[in-house]
Design an enzyme around this catalytic site. Structure first.
Site, mmCIF file in Angstrom:
data_model
loop_
_atom_site.group_PDB
_atom_site.id
_atom_site.type_symbol
_atom_site.label_atom_id
_atom_site.label_comp_id
_atom_site.label_asym_id
_atom_site.label_seq_id
_atom_site.Cartn_x
_atom_site.Cartn_y
_atom_site.Cartn_z
ATOM 1 N N GLY A 83 70.484 41.965 -0.203
ATOM 2 C CA GLY A 83 70.201 40.593 -0.208
ATOM 3 C C GLY A 83 69.667 40.295 -1.520
ATOM 4 N N GLY A 108 68.763 36.980 -2.105
ATOM 5 C CA GLY A 108 68.268 35.700 -2.036
ATOM 6 C C GLY A 108 66.804 35.581 -2.778
ATOM 7 N N ASN A 154 74.705 42.141 -2.077
ATOM 8 C CA ASN A 154 74.734 40.819 -1.583
ATOM 9 C C ASN A 154 76.104 40.212 -0.981
ATOM 10 O OD1 ASN A 154 72.844 38.401 -1.087
ATOM 11 N ND2 ASN A 154 74.382 37.397 -2.463
ATOM 12 N N VAL A 180 76.119 43.980 4.616
ATOM 13 C CA VAL A 180 75.623 45.404 4.894
ATOM 14 C C VAL A 180 75.773 45.693 6.524
ATOM 15 C CG1 VAL A 180 73.252 46.609 5.326
ATOM 16 C CG2 VAL A 180 73.760 44.800 3.423
ATOM 17 N N GLU A 196 65.202 17.268 7.082
ATOM 18 C CA GLU A 196 65.797 17.202 5.805
ATOM 19 C C GLU A 196 67.238 16.721 5.700
ATOM 20 O OE1 GLU A 196 64.187 20.421 3.309
ATOM 21 O OE2 GLU A 196 62.964 19.253 2.696
HETATM 22 P P1 NAD Z 1 61.843 25.610 12.885
HETATM 23 O O1 NAD Z 1 61.763 26.711 13.805
HETATM 24 O O2 NAD Z 1 60.756 25.266 11.807
HETATM 25 O O3 NAD Z 1 62.221 24.239 13.593
HETATM 26 C C1 NAD Z 1 63.025 24.199 14.833
HETATM 27 C C2 NAD Z 1 62.879 23.131 15.568
HETATM 28 O O4 NAD Z 1 63.900 23.098 16.628
HETATM 29 C C3 NAD Z 1 61.545 23.003 16.303
HETATM 30 O O5 NAD Z 1 60.853 22.005 16.194
HETATM 31 C C4 NAD Z 1 62.005 23.163 17.726
HETATM 32 O O6 NAD Z 1 61.170 22.697 18.639
HETATM 33 C C5 NAD Z 1 63.334 22.629 17.874
HETATM 34 N N1 NAD Z 1 64.000 23.288 18.946
HETATM 35 C C6 NAD Z 1 64.142 24.603 19.565
HETATM 36 N N2 NAD Z 1 65.100 24.762 20.535
HETATM 37 C C7 NAD Z 1 65.617 23.303 20.632
HETATM 38 C C8 NAD Z 1 66.328 22.713 21.632
HETATM 39 N N3 NAD Z 1 66.796 23.589 22.579
HETATM 40 N N4 NAD Z 1 66.758 21.472 21.484
HETATM 41 C C9 NAD Z 1 66.266 20.540 20.589
HETATM 42 N N5 NAD Z 1 65.252 21.241 19.573
HETATM 43 C C10 NAD Z 1 64.920 22.735 19.769
HETATM 44 O O7 NAD Z 1 63.531 25.944 12.316
HETATM 45 P P2 NAD Z 1 63.863 25.359 10.733
HETATM 46 O O8 NAD Z 1 63.369 23.922 10.724
HETATM 47 O O9 NAD Z 1 65.141 25.874 10.651
HETATM 48 O O10 NAD Z 1 62.803 26.068 9.784
HETATM 49 C C11 NAD Z 1 62.880 27.746 9.634
HETATM 50 C C12 NAD Z 1 61.883 28.193 8.702
HETATM 51 O O11 NAD Z 1 62.051 27.791 7.457
HETATM 52 C C13 NAD Z 1 60.452 27.403 8.890
HETATM 53 O O12 NAD Z 1 59.480 28.433 8.981
HETATM 54 C C14 NAD Z 1 60.202 26.523 8.114
HETATM 55 O O13 NAD Z 1 59.032 26.131 7.554
HETATM 56 C C15 NAD Z 1 61.239 26.992 6.879
HETATM 57 N N6 NAD Z 1 61.724 25.777 5.943
HETATM 58 C C16 NAD Z 1 60.896 25.183 5.283
HETATM 59 C C17 NAD Z 1 61.396 24.036 4.405
HETATM 60 C C18 NAD Z 1 60.649 23.645 3.349
HETATM 61 O O14 NAD Z 1 59.788 24.031 2.995
HETATM 62 N N7 NAD Z 1 61.138 22.199 2.844
HETATM 63 C C19 NAD Z 1 62.856 23.480 4.512
HETATM 64 C C20 NAD Z 1 63.527 24.367 5.688
HETATM 65 C C21 NAD Z 1 63.185 25.312 6.225
#
Ligand code: NAD
Length: 392
Positions: free
Chosen positions: A9, A11, A36, A80, A168
């Site tokens: 990886g 990343g 990768n 992989v 976002e």
């Molecule tokens: P997440 O798990 O943080 O959020 C997923 C959301 O989807 C949750 O709020 C959950 O309640 C909802 N969800 C789950 N099942 C659902 C359903 N069946 N129907 C509707 N909603 C549902 O996932 P993410 O946003 O992809 O983030 C993944 C990780 O990456 C996290 O740890 C996050 O903090 C990190 N991340 C950080 C940033 C940043 O720092 N700007 C940006 C993107 C992701």
């Protein structure tokens, strides 16, 4: 002693591991093979912008050849297939086998579908530059079809999940969709952009005043929220919700969460909550010759729960792993991983954002949060350039 290091990886975790090893050890001392899936290091924290088309692909997909030029890293582009920790080897999807003395697993995570019927088959995920381009092309095709008199659903987009990725993404789309519509003679008001969140609030973990601010900022730009409603099933373009209602949508982007990488979960190394269980110095608890960086590892925090995966952690873990590979090579003490949290920043499009920053989790909103996010991206780029300059 000449020790073969294989890094899986490229990343944040994998690239930073390779550059940090090279800060301390020359290629003759420690040959590195870096595997990768694609020939680029992808800045996945900005994928939502590529989805909405307001950033160039080249700004997010940095050629690995260039990033590692002259560093004596053998780059292998491909998937992989499996890790065989007891035989100390890795199988690649194109059939070859790599033997290692030290392995670094930095394969990231994958989208979780939670067994929701029809979801995997009928949604787009947002985990790579390729995913972001696919989503954009698809929405543009749907809008072209709508402009030619197609179905109403063609103008309807559902983003599932109101975590950071989902929010976002809707923020960026809310900013850009009006221009896409104007270019096609579509009245922007005919677009329906939904965010569906299962729990009682978007942006879990953010202070409630910032959640409210984010929601109103997005609603003011036309985003329709369905909060407290899980997506329960997807049949073609029909997105079914927990209350029995349904949304007809030409595009479903699934941002509902992540889970451990399947190659890691199938490898036989010890797991905790689907990710590799690691020691304080980021070695696999079951296989000390394997280090793990980024989303592939479960690093347990003081509250006894794994830290949520993030780019800032992956980057820091890569540096600790890089140093520890060097230290183990020299027989020196390994460093425990001590994460430093600078905060969490969520953009809400190009002109708004919310953030909690610093040790005191100071809330920020609007321009200050947007500027912090830009600054953190630039800081990362200058950091890898700095490491490149330091590396042999
Ligand atoms: P997440 O798990 O943080 O959020 C997923 C959301 O989807 C949750 O709020 C959950 O309640 C909802 N969800 C789950 N099942 C659902 C359903 N069946 N129907 C509707 N909603 C549902 O996932 P993410 O946003 O992809 O983030 C993944 C990780 O990456 C996290 O740890 C996050 O903090 C990190 N991340 C950080 C940033 C940043 O720092 N700007 C940006 C993107 C992701």
């Amino acid at each position: 002693m000449n020790r073969r290091v294989v890094i899986l990886g490229a990343g944040y975790g994998g690239l930073l591991t390779a550059l940090t090893i090279r800060k301390h050890l020359r290629a003759e001392e420690a040959p590195i093979t870096l595997v990768n899936r694609v020939p680029t290091h992808q800045l996945v924290t900005e994928l939502h912008r590529l989805t909405a088309g307001n950033i160039r692909e080249q700004a997010l997909a940095l050629p690995l050849e260039k990033l590692l030029k002259g560093k004596g890293v053998d780059l292998r582009i491909g998937g992989v297939e499996s890790i065989e920790p007891d035989l100390k080897r890795v199988r690649l999807t194109e059939g070859s086998v790599l033997a290692y003395d030290t392995l670094v697993v930095a394969l990231g995570s994958e989208t979780a579908f939670f067994g929701i019927p029809g979801l995997r088959e009928n949604s787009f995920t947002l985990k790579s530059v390729e995913d972001a381009k696919r989503i954009r092309e698809h929405i543009e095709e749907k809008l072209d079809s709508f402009a030619r008199g197609g179905r109403e659903a063609d103008a309807s987009i559902v983003v599932g999940g109101g975590g950071l990725t989902g929010i976002e993404t809707v923020g960026e789309l809310a900013d850009e969709l009006p221009a896409w519509c104007r270019g096609r003679g579509i009245e922007p008001g005919s677009i329906r952009l939904y965010n569906v969140e299962a729990s009682s609030s978007i942006l879990p973990g953010f202070p409630s005043e910032l959640v409210a601010r984010a929601q109103s900022s997005l609603e003011n730009r036309g985003v329709r929220f369905r909060i407290g409603q899980p997506i329960t099933a997807v049949e073609g373009s029909t997105v079914r919700l927990g209350d029995g209602s349904a949304i007809e949508a030409g595009t479903l982007i699934w941002c509902g969460g992540v889970q451990g990488h399947p190659v890691v979960t199938a490898s036989g190394i010890e797991l905790v909550r689907g990710r590799a269980a690691v020691t304080a110095d980021l070695r696999s608890v079951s296989h000390p010759d394997i280090f793990v960086a980024g989303d592939s590892a479960a690093v347990i925090g003081e509250d006894g729960r794994p830290y949520p995966p993030s780019a800032q952690l992956a980057w820091q873990m890569g540096e600790t792993v890089g140093y520890n590979v060097f230290a183990s090579y020299r027989g020196a003490d390994l460093q425990p991983f001590r994460p430093v949290f600078s905060g969490t920043l969520a953009s809400l499009g190009r002109k708004d954002g919310v953030a909690v920053v610093g040790a005191r989790l100071t809330p920020l909103k609007g321009f200050a949060a947007t500027a912090m996010k830009e600054a953190s991206n630039l800081r990362y780029l200058s950091h890898i350039k700095g490491l490149f300059a330091l590396a042999y």
